[in-house]
Design an enzyme around this catalytic site. Structure first.
Site, PDB file in Angstrom:
ATOM      1  N   HIS A  90      42.962  31.237 -15.990  1.00  0.00           N
ATOM      2  CA  HIS A  90      41.789  31.179 -15.985  1.00  0.00           C
ATOM      3  C   HIS A  90      41.356  30.055 -15.055  1.00  0.00           C
ATOM      4  O   HIS A  90      42.397  29.310 -14.357  1.00  0.00           O
ATOM      5  CB  HIS A  90      41.280  30.408 -17.545  1.00  0.00           C
ATOM      6  CG  HIS A  90      42.133  29.158 -17.915  1.00  0.00           C
ATOM      7  ND1 HIS A  90      43.256  28.988 -18.167  1.00  0.00           N
ATOM      8  CD2 HIS A  90      41.522  27.912 -17.605  1.00  0.00           C
ATOM      9  CE1 HIS A  90      43.749  27.687 -18.378  1.00  0.00           C
ATOM     10  NE2 HIS A  90      42.730  26.978 -17.959  1.00  0.00           N
ATOM     11  N   ASP A  92      38.928  26.306 -14.879  1.00  0.00           N
ATOM     12  CA  ASP A  92      38.391  25.489 -15.816  1.00  0.00           C
ATOM     13  C   ASP A  92      37.185  25.569 -15.475  1.00  0.00           C
ATOM     14  O   ASP A  92      36.515  25.367 -14.315  1.00  0.00           O
ATOM     15  CB  ASP A  92      38.972  23.889 -15.615  1.00  0.00           C
ATOM     16  CG  ASP A  92      40.440  24.148 -16.328  1.00  0.00           C
ATOM     17  OD1 ASP A  92      40.935  24.871 -17.017  1.00  0.00           O
ATOM     18  OD2 ASP A  92      41.254  23.004 -15.605  1.00  0.00           O
ATOM     19  N   HIS A 147      44.713  29.244 -12.575  1.00  0.00           N
ATOM     20  CA  HIS A 147      45.890  28.905 -13.148  1.00  0.00           C
ATOM     21  C   HIS A 147      46.105  29.336 -14.524  1.00  0.00           C
ATOM     22  O   HIS A 147      45.267  29.611 -15.092  1.00  0.00           O
ATOM     23  CB  HIS A 147      46.035  27.286 -13.212  1.00  0.00           C
ATOM     24  CG  HIS A 147      44.908  26.492 -14.008  1.00  0.00           C
ATOM     25  ND1 HIS A 147      43.624  26.448 -13.512  1.00  0.00           N
ATOM     26  CD2 HIS A 147      44.994  25.963 -15.332  1.00  0.00           C
ATOM     27  CE1 HIS A 147      42.892  25.872 -14.451  1.00  0.00           C
ATOM     28  NE2 HIS A 147      43.791  25.679 -15.518  1.00  0.00           N
ATOM     29  N   ARG A 157      56.484  22.737 -25.556  1.00  0.00           N
ATOM     30  CA  ARG A 157      55.563  22.289 -24.334  1.00  0.00           C
ATOM     31  C   ARG A 157      54.478  21.326 -24.695  1.00  0.00           C
ATOM     32  O   ARG A 157      53.825  21.829 -25.334  1.00  0.00           O
ATOM     33  CB  ARG A 157      55.379  23.356 -23.342  1.00  0.00           C
ATOM     34  CG  ARG A 157      54.402  23.083 -22.173  1.00  0.00           C
ATOM     35  CD  ARG A 157      54.533  24.032 -21.314  1.00  0.00           C
ATOM     36  NE  ARG A 157      53.934  23.460 -20.095  1.00  0.00           N
ATOM     37  CZ  ARG A 157      52.514  23.528 -19.831  1.00  0.00           C
ATOM     38  NH1 ARG A 157      51.815  23.638 -20.653  1.00  0.00           N
ATOM     39  NH2 ARG A 157      52.219  22.850 -18.601  1.00  0.00           N
TER      40      ARG A 157
HETATM   41  O1  LIG Z   1      48.854  23.186 -20.240  1.00  0.00           O
HETATM   42  C1  LIG Z   1      48.672  23.138 -19.148  1.00  0.00           C
HETATM   43  O2  LIG Z   1      49.304  22.704 -18.337  1.00  0.00           O
HETATM   44  C2  LIG Z   1      47.272  23.812 -18.662  1.00  0.00           C
HETATM   45  C3  LIG Z   1      46.270  23.735 -19.784  1.00  0.00           C
HETATM   46  C4  LIG Z   1      45.206  24.255 -19.251  1.00  0.00           C
HETATM   47  O3  LIG Z   1      44.865  24.899 -17.967  1.00  0.00           O
HETATM   48  C5  LIG Z   1      43.848  23.962 -19.717  1.00  0.00           C
HETATM   49  O4  LIG Z   1      43.669  23.458 -20.978  1.00  0.00           O
HETATM   50  O5  LIG Z   1      42.667  24.369 -19.390  1.00  0.00           O
HETATM   51 FE   LIG Z   2      42.962  25.020 -17.272  1.00  0.00          FE
END
Ligand SMILES: O=C(O)CCC(=O)C(=O)O
Ligand SMILES: [Fe+2]
Length: 233
Positions: A90, A92, A147, A157
């Site tokens: 996605h 952001d 990403h 994680r």
């Molecule tokens: O957890 C991550 O490293 C990315 C999380 C992410 O991309 C988001 O919450 O928009």
């Molecule tokens: Fe994100």
């Protein structure tokens, strides 16, 4: 963070994020969508740099109000091991994201047709351009970053993200200077309609899980809604 995410689901649900709200707990199993589910839990807090709405102890106040006196820790994303998906691909929808991942790693960005892992670094933040930066500040000149976060089958994680967004009613539109081609002195085409952050937020909270096509889907949705409203009036 561990204290909160280690609680049972019913306990965490006491801090559940309400539909359309910015604060609270959300997860794949309690979510607002039934498909494209990521395997993650999130805990979010809104912050507004505005004298009238500012609270110095916002996180602590939130926990005290939802979970009671003996709870004052906080956290953000928590991806569970042994399950296939973390956060799917996605961009952001927000303006800028400042992200810290723990030493488990898993964040990947899509560049030149390939996924690249971003090695975790405890002393560094990852800064991503989001859709609401790409549109008004660059009319697509700076691309929002595609990403995802992958999980592994050994270790839980965690990541902590700060999403910078415009004020809700602010109209997101490129400055005039970016709408003229300086060489030919002609107007460059507008790639997306003007919108308010409120409407994009509503779209991604209630109708569409952000992915790599959020802006196109959102533009179509806006057009449909505008033409329906015009017809109704
Ligand atoms: O957890 C991550 O490293 C990315 C999380 C992410 O991309 C988001 O919450 O928009
Ligand atoms: Fe994100």
């Amino acid at each position: 963070m561990d204290l909160f995410f280690g609680m049972s689901l019913p306990e965490k649900m006491r801090a559940q994020r309400k539909n359309g709200d910015h604060c609270g707990y959300a997860s794949s199993f309690t979510g607002r969508f039934s498909s494209k589910l990521p395997w993650k839990e999130t805990l979010s807090f809104g912050y507004c740099d505005d004298r009238d709405h500012r609270s110095l102890n916002m996180v602590e106040d939130y926990f005290l109000s939802k979970l009671g006196e003996d709870f004052t820790q906080f956290g953000y994303e928590n991806h569970k091991p042994n399950l296939i998906l973390g956060t799917g691909p996605h961009c952001d929808p927000t303006s800028l994201t400042i992200l810290h991942q723990d030493d488990v790693g898993g964040l990947q960005v899509f560049v030149d047709g390939k996924w690249h892992s971003i090695p975790p670094c405890s002393e560094a933040f990852v800064v991503n351009i989001g859709d609401t930066f790409m549109v008004p500040l660059s009319n697509d000149m700076y691309k929002s970053c595609l990403h995802r976060a992958v999980v592994n089958n050994e270790t839980r994680r965690k990541s902590l993200a700060f999403f910078l967004c415009p004020k809700l009613g602010k109209v997101v539109t490129p400055p005039n200077g970016l709408l003229v081609n300086n060489t030919t002195n002609t107007a460059t085409p507008r790639l997306y309609p003007d919108f308010t952050w409120r409407s994009l937020l509503e779209f991604t909270q209630k109708h569409y899980r952000a992915d790599m096509e959020t802006l196109d889907a959102f533009s179509n949705w806006l057009q449909y809604h505008c033409s329906n409203n015009t017809t109704a009036n």
